[in-house]
Design a protein around this motif. Structure first.
Motif, PDB file in Angstrom:
ATOM      1  N   MET A   1     -27.511  15.128  16.267  1.00  0.00           N
ATOM      2  CA  MET A   1     -26.448  13.914  16.500  1.00  0.00           C
ATOM      3  C   MET A   1     -26.210  13.759  18.132  1.00  0.00           C
ATOM      4  N   SER A   2     -26.089  12.651  18.484  1.00  0.00           N
ATOM      5  CA  SER A   2     -25.910  12.432  19.818  1.00  0.00           C
ATOM      6  C   SER A   2     -24.387  11.862  19.987  1.00  0.00           C
ATOM      7  N   LEU A   3     -23.693  12.374  21.015  1.00  0.00           N
ATOM      8  CA  LEU A   3     -22.418  12.031  21.133  1.00  0.00           C
ATOM      9  C   LEU A   3     -22.297  11.467  22.724  1.00  0.00           C
ATOM     10  N   ARG A   4     -21.681  10.442  22.784  1.00  0.00           N
ATOM     11  CA  ARG A   4     -21.278   9.757  24.122  1.00  0.00           C
ATOM     12  C   ARG A   4     -20.078   9.950  24.510  1.00  0.00           C
ATOM     13  N   VAL A   5     -19.668  10.513  25.573  1.00  0.00           N
ATOM     14  CA  VAL A   5     -18.323  10.690  26.101  1.00  0.00           C
ATOM     15  C   VAL A   5     -17.998  10.001  27.420  1.00  0.00           C
ATOM     16  N   PRO A   6     -16.846   9.891  27.575  1.00  0.00           N
ATOM     17  CA  PRO A   6     -16.522   9.182  28.927  1.00  0.00           C
ATOM     18  C   PRO A   6     -17.070  10.005  30.208  1.00  0.00           C
ATOM     19  N   VAL A   7     -17.155   9.571  31.110  1.00  0.00           N
ATOM     20  CA  VAL A   7     -17.699  10.190  32.355  1.00  0.00           C
ATOM     21  C   VAL A   7     -16.724  11.289  32.962  1.00  0.00           C
ATOM     22  N   ASP A   8     -15.346  10.900  32.806  1.00  0.00           N
ATOM     23  CA  ASP A   8     -14.362  11.889  33.210  1.00  0.00           C
ATOM     24  C   ASP A   8     -14.306  12.936  32.199  1.00  0.00           C
ATOM     25  N   LEU A   9     -14.297  12.764  30.946  1.00  0.00           N
ATOM     26  CA  LEU A   9     -14.499  13.778  30.004  1.00  0.00           C
ATOM     27  C   LEU A   9     -15.390  14.640  30.210  1.00  0.00           C
TER      28      LEU A   9
END
Length: 57
Positions: A1-9
């Motif tokens: 599974m791939s998960l994209r998170v915001p850059v700050d997080l």
């Protein structure tokens, strides 16, 4: 599974992972485990009749 998170997080996870000597994936799994363990689930008649918990809105 791939998960994209915001850059700050992602940056905060990177820093915490380094401090805790663990991986970002392990931190996300830990957080997901806490979230699912504390989530309220329907019980009894709520399940049978499909009632929604309006307080969770």
């Amino acid at each position: 599974m791939s998960l994209r998170v915001p850059v700050d997080l992602d940056r905060r996870l990177e820093k915490l992972a380094a401090e805790e000597h663990t991986s970002k994936s392990a931190l996300l799994l830990q957080g997901g485990g806490v979230g699912t363990a504390t989530a309220r689930t329907p019980t009894g008649d709520q399940r049978g009749f499909g009632f929604r918990d309006e307080s969770r809105r």
